[in-house]
Design a protein around this motif. Structure first.
Motif, PDB file in Angstrom:
ATOM      1  N   LEU A 164       6.545 -85.494 -44.340  1.00 14.08           N
ATOM      2  CA  LEU A 164       5.672 -86.111 -44.935  1.00 14.08           C
ATOM      3  C   LEU A 164       5.266 -86.133 -46.373  1.00 14.08           C
ATOM      4  CD1 LEU A 164       3.711 -88.111 -44.449  1.00 14.08           C
ATOM      5  CD2 LEU A 164       1.866 -86.341 -44.520  1.00 14.08           C
ATOM      6  N   GLY A 165       5.145 -85.070 -46.739  1.00 10.97           N
ATOM      7  CA  GLY A 165       5.740 -84.989 -48.379  1.00 10.97           C
ATOM      8  C   GLY A 165       6.479 -85.515 -49.195  1.00 10.97           C
ATOM      9  N   VAL A 166       7.839 -85.290 -48.582  1.00  7.28           N
ATOM     10  CA  VAL A 166       9.342 -86.270 -49.215  1.00  7.28           C
ATOM     11  C   VAL A 166       9.016 -87.270 -49.233  1.00  7.28           C
ATOM     12  CG1 VAL A 166      11.452 -86.259 -48.416  1.00  7.28           C
ATOM     13  CG2 VAL A 166      10.475 -83.957 -49.182  1.00  7.28           C
ATOM     14  N   ALA A 201      12.418 -91.079 -40.718  1.00  7.44           N
ATOM     15  CA  ALA A 201      12.869 -90.173 -39.460  1.00  7.44           C
ATOM     16  C   ALA A 201      11.509 -89.241 -38.322  1.00  7.44           C
ATOM     17  CB  ALA A 201      14.245 -89.658 -39.033  1.00  7.44           C
ATOM     18  N   VAL A 202      10.573 -88.644 -39.018  1.00 10.25           N
ATOM     19  CA  VAL A 202      10.878 -87.271 -38.776  1.00 10.25           C
ATOM     20  C   VAL A 202       8.864 -87.815 -38.639  1.00 10.25           C
ATOM     21  CG1 VAL A 202       9.738 -84.994 -39.128  1.00 10.25           C
ATOM     22  CG2 VAL A 202      11.738 -85.349 -39.717  1.00 10.25           C
ATOM     23  N   VAL A 203       8.929 -88.785 -39.857  1.00 13.67           N
ATOM     24  CA  VAL A 203       7.981 -88.987 -39.930  1.00 13.67           C
ATOM     25  C   VAL A 203       6.708 -90.072 -38.055  1.00 13.67           C
ATOM     26  CG1 VAL A 203       5.493 -90.475 -41.519  1.00 13.67           C
ATOM     27  CG2 VAL A 203       7.133 -88.441 -42.630  1.00 13.67           C
ATOM     28  N   ALA A 204       7.960 -91.038 -38.950  1.00 14.47           N
ATOM     29  CA  ALA A 204       8.258 -92.044 -37.456  1.00 14.47           C
ATOM     30  C   ALA A 204       7.555 -91.244 -35.745  1.00 14.47           C
ATOM     31  CB  ALA A 204       8.892 -92.293 -37.356  1.00 14.47           C
ATOM     32  N   ALA A 205       8.334 -90.401 -35.925  1.00 12.37           N
ATOM     33  CA  ALA A 205       8.374 -89.822 -34.768  1.00 12.37           C
ATOM     34  C   ALA A 205       6.873 -88.948 -34.350  1.00 12.37           C
ATOM     35  CB  ALA A 205       9.490 -88.615 -34.657  1.00 12.37           C
ATOM     36  N   TRP A 206       6.137 -88.023 -35.735  1.00 18.08           N
ATOM     37  CA  TRP A 206       4.643 -87.587 -35.099  1.00 18.08           C
ATOM     38  C   TRP A 206       4.329 -88.856 -34.902  1.00 18.08           C
ATOM     39  CZ3 TRP A 206       2.495 -84.820 -40.662  1.00 18.08           C
ATOM     40  CH2 TRP A 206       1.535 -84.454 -40.162  1.00 18.08           C
ATOM     41  N   LEU A 207       4.258 -89.468 -35.993  1.00 16.54           N
ATOM     42  CA  LEU A 207       3.079 -91.034 -35.523  1.00 16.54           C
ATOM     43  C   LEU A 207       3.423 -91.476 -34.206  1.00 16.54           C
ATOM     44  CD1 LEU A 207       3.267 -92.757 -38.894  1.00 16.54           C
ATOM     45  CD2 LEU A 207       1.660 -91.603 -37.821  1.00 16.54           C
ATOM     46  N   PHE A 208       4.354 -91.795 -33.546  1.00 20.61           N
ATOM     47  CA  PHE A 208       4.863 -91.737 -32.493  1.00 20.61           C
ATOM     48  C   PHE A 208       4.281 -91.307 -31.439  1.00 20.61           C
ATOM     49  CE2 PHE A 208       8.780 -94.570 -33.393  1.00 20.61           C
ATOM     50  CZ  PHE A 208       7.856 -95.996 -33.172  1.00 20.61           C
ATOM     51  N   PHE A 229       6.583 -84.672 -30.002  1.00 20.17           N
ATOM     52  CA  PHE A 229       7.623 -84.688 -31.098  1.00 20.17           C
ATOM     53  C   PHE A 229       8.987 -83.979 -31.298  1.00 20.17           C
ATOM     54  CE2 PHE A 229       8.048 -82.430 -34.747  1.00 20.17           C
ATOM     55  CZ  PHE A 229       8.084 -83.240 -36.366  1.00 20.17           C
ATOM     56  N   VAL A 230       9.162 -83.074 -30.502  1.00 23.63           N
ATOM     57  CA  VAL A 230      10.420 -82.397 -31.665  1.00 23.63           C
ATOM     58  C   VAL A 230      11.839 -83.295 -30.672  1.00 23.63           C
ATOM     59  CG1 VAL A 230      12.040 -80.370 -30.808  1.00 23.63           C
ATOM     60  CG2 VAL A 230      10.286 -79.958 -31.542  1.00 23.63           C
ATOM     61  N   LEU A 231      11.423 -83.743 -29.560  1.00 21.34           N
ATOM     62  CA  LEU A 231      12.790 -84.429 -29.273  1.00 21.34           C
ATOM     63  C   LEU A 231      12.391 -86.093 -30.040  1.00 21.34           C
ATOM     64  CD1 LEU A 231      14.531 -85.627 -26.844  1.00 21.34           C
ATOM     65  CD2 LEU A 231      12.320 -86.400 -25.259  1.00 21.34           C
ATOM     66  N   LEU A 232      11.483 -86.241 -30.150  1.00 24.79           N
ATOM     67  CA  LEU A 232      11.804 -87.621 -30.807  1.00 24.79           C
ATOM     68  C   LEU A 232      12.312 -87.794 -32.381  1.00 24.79           C
ATOM     69  CD1 LEU A 232       8.131 -89.730 -30.375  1.00 24.79           C
ATOM     70  CD2 LEU A 232      10.816 -90.204 -28.906  1.00 24.79           C
ATOM     71  N   LEU A 259      17.203 -87.976 -35.869  1.00 26.29           N
ATOM     72  CA  LEU A 259      18.045 -87.568 -36.937  1.00 26.29           C
ATOM     73  C   LEU A 259      19.070 -86.842 -36.684  1.00 26.29           C
ATOM     74  CD1 LEU A 259      15.421 -85.029 -37.822  1.00 26.29           C
ATOM     75  CD2 LEU A 259      15.746 -86.543 -39.604  1.00 26.29           C
ATOM     76  N   LEU A 260      19.329 -87.329 -35.048  1.00 20.97           N
ATOM     77  CA  LEU A 260      20.910 -86.931 -35.138  1.00 20.97           C
ATOM     78  C   LEU A 260      21.434 -88.236 -34.782  1.00 20.97           C
ATOM     79  CD1 LEU A 260      20.519 -83.910 -32.664  1.00 20.97           C
ATOM     80  CD2 LEU A 260      21.655 -83.919 -34.256  1.00 20.97           C
ATOM     81  N   ILE A 261      20.901 -89.029 -34.494  1.00 20.91           N
ATOM     82  CA  ILE A 261      21.450 -90.762 -34.221  1.00 20.91           C
ATOM     83  C   ILE A 261      22.171 -90.608 -35.445  1.00 20.91           C
ATOM     84  CG2 ILE A 261      20.526 -93.275 -33.753  1.00 20.91           C
ATOM     85  CD1 ILE A 261      19.415 -91.633 -31.811  1.00 20.91           C
ATOM     86  N   GLN A 262      20.774 -90.673 -36.461  1.00 21.13           N
ATOM     87  CA  GLN A 262      21.107 -90.948 -37.723  1.00 21.13           C
ATOM     88  C   GLN A 262      22.037 -90.565 -38.337  1.00 21.13           C
ATOM     89  OE1 GLN A 262      18.815 -89.254 -41.718  1.00 21.13           O
ATOM     90  NE2 GLN A 262      17.592 -91.196 -40.987  1.00 21.13           N
TER      91      GLN A 262
END
Length: 373
Positions: free
Chosen positions: A88-90, A133-140, A307-310, A315-318
């Motif tokens: 989130l910070g980054v 990618a991580v922030v979006a996963a967190w929100l979802f 969250f970990v899954l998403l 990140l892996l798809i990216q």
């Protein structure tokens, strides 16, 4: 050689026995192969642009590789909660810097994507890519665990803000990768299928609009569809390099394409590998990238944390998509796009961002013996 006993309860001791050492080894091998290929490909580039130090790009690459490794290992020590906070910070800092490039950025080839500070050029969009990618996963995931929280809507708003900044630079390649990852996460989150299809339709409309409104996009697509529609110098030289290399290659340092391709150490380093090391090596490189992605999925699918899954999936798809775009462009399987081959191509911001992204993957796929936080 540093070893850790299974009873070692230090930070690095616990890390060593919980991190995926196979995936870590594969990434380390990619870093080593990248250094070897840059050593082979970059000296002619330095000479061609008038740099007296023949190994200038090699030295710069190693200088950036060291902090990238430190970032990767440091981030991989984090818990899932720590990964969320750092991402989130980054993300917030990087988005601000993306918009700052429109004002104080340096224009290169008609695009403002870099901010120059003494001794270093930063491309903020490279850091937006893994962080979002991580922030979006967190929100979802929050939308699922807390039904009253509008996580999907907040994610859509952040996506719109991010895309606007990238398009204004313009950086259509980065826009495509971020969008592809976000749409995939949206789908995996099990959200309304009609909304997913509607957003996908908007994406298609955006691509068509880019073709008709942005001259460089029009040119690249036209040259891909019709080789005679414009200058395909780099692609043609790249294809010649693969043809010259054949099955086993001409031998390390014996290739000639690096003397003619302007980006032989960066966007077209796969062509140098094809000419000097041959088809078998290139296929091995493809397998190595596939191993990193599939190994990560194999680890994360055993995790019950949404969250970990998403986040890991995004990140892996990216990572895999970026590798596929670079290699596909070199082989003329898709329109050319200035995108680095992960851990192989020369790059500063790209290398640091890849270290950050892979560090988060290693953190998220570590073995945990309790609920992920």
């Amino acid at each position: 050689m540093i070893t850790f006993d299974r009873t070692d309860q230090s930070i690095f001791g616990r890390w060593w026995w919980t991190v995926d050492r196979w995936q870590l080894g594969a990434v380390a091998l990619l870093m080593f192969l990248g250094t070897v290929l840059i050593t082979a490909a970059s000296p002619p580039v330095a000479e061609r642009i008038g740099i007296q130090d023949t190994f200038y790009f090699v030295e710069r690459h190693v200088m950036m590789l060291i902090p990238a490794i430190i970032i990767m290992v440091g981030v991989s020590l984090l818990s899932p909660r720590g990964v969320r906070r750092v991402a989130l910070g980054v993300f917030l800092i990087s988005v601000v810097l993306v918009y700052a490039t429109l004002v104080v950025g340096v224009e290169i080839k008609g695009a403002r994507r870099w901010i120059h500070i003494p001794g270093l050029s930063i491309q903020p969009s490279e850091f937006v890519k893994p962080a979002f990618a991580v922030v979006a996963a967190w929100l979802f995931s929050l939308s699922r665990t807390n039904p009253g929280f509008p996580g999907a809507l907040v994610s859509m708003a952040l996506y719109g803000i991010t895309m606007a900044g990238l398009i204004l630079q313009p950086d259509l390649g980065m826009t495509f990768v971020v969008s592809a990852v976000w749409f995939t996460q949206f789908f995996l989150a099990g959200l309304n299928l009609v909304l997913v299809m509607g957003l996908g339709g908007l994406g298609v409309v955006g691509l068509v609009g880019a073709y008709y409104t942005l001259p460089h996009v029009t040119s690249r697509i036209n040259r891909f569809l019709d080789p005679h529609a414009g200058d395909n110098y780099q692609v043609n030289r790249s294809l010649e390099a693969f043809a010259n290399g054949g099955l086993m290659g001409t031998g390390p340092g014996q290739g000639t394409v690096k003397f003619y391709l302007p980006d032989s150490h960066a966007d077209f380093i796969f062509a140098v590998a094809g000419e000097e090391l041959g088809l078998i090596f290139c296929l091995g490189l493809v397998v190595l990238f596939a191993f990193v992605v599939l190994r990560g999925f194999a680890r994360v699918f055993n995790d019950n944390n949404y969250f970990v899954l998403l986040a890991a999936a995004g990140l892996l798809i990216q990572f895999g998509l970026q590798a596929a775009i670079n290699m596909g462009s070199s082989l003329h399987l898709m329109p050319t796009k200035g995108m680095t081959l992960p851990f192989i191509s020369y790059g500063g911001s790209s290398l640091l961002a890849l270290g950050f992204g892979m560090g988060m993957v290693l953190a998220l796929t570590r073995k945990r013996f309790g609920p992920a936080e």
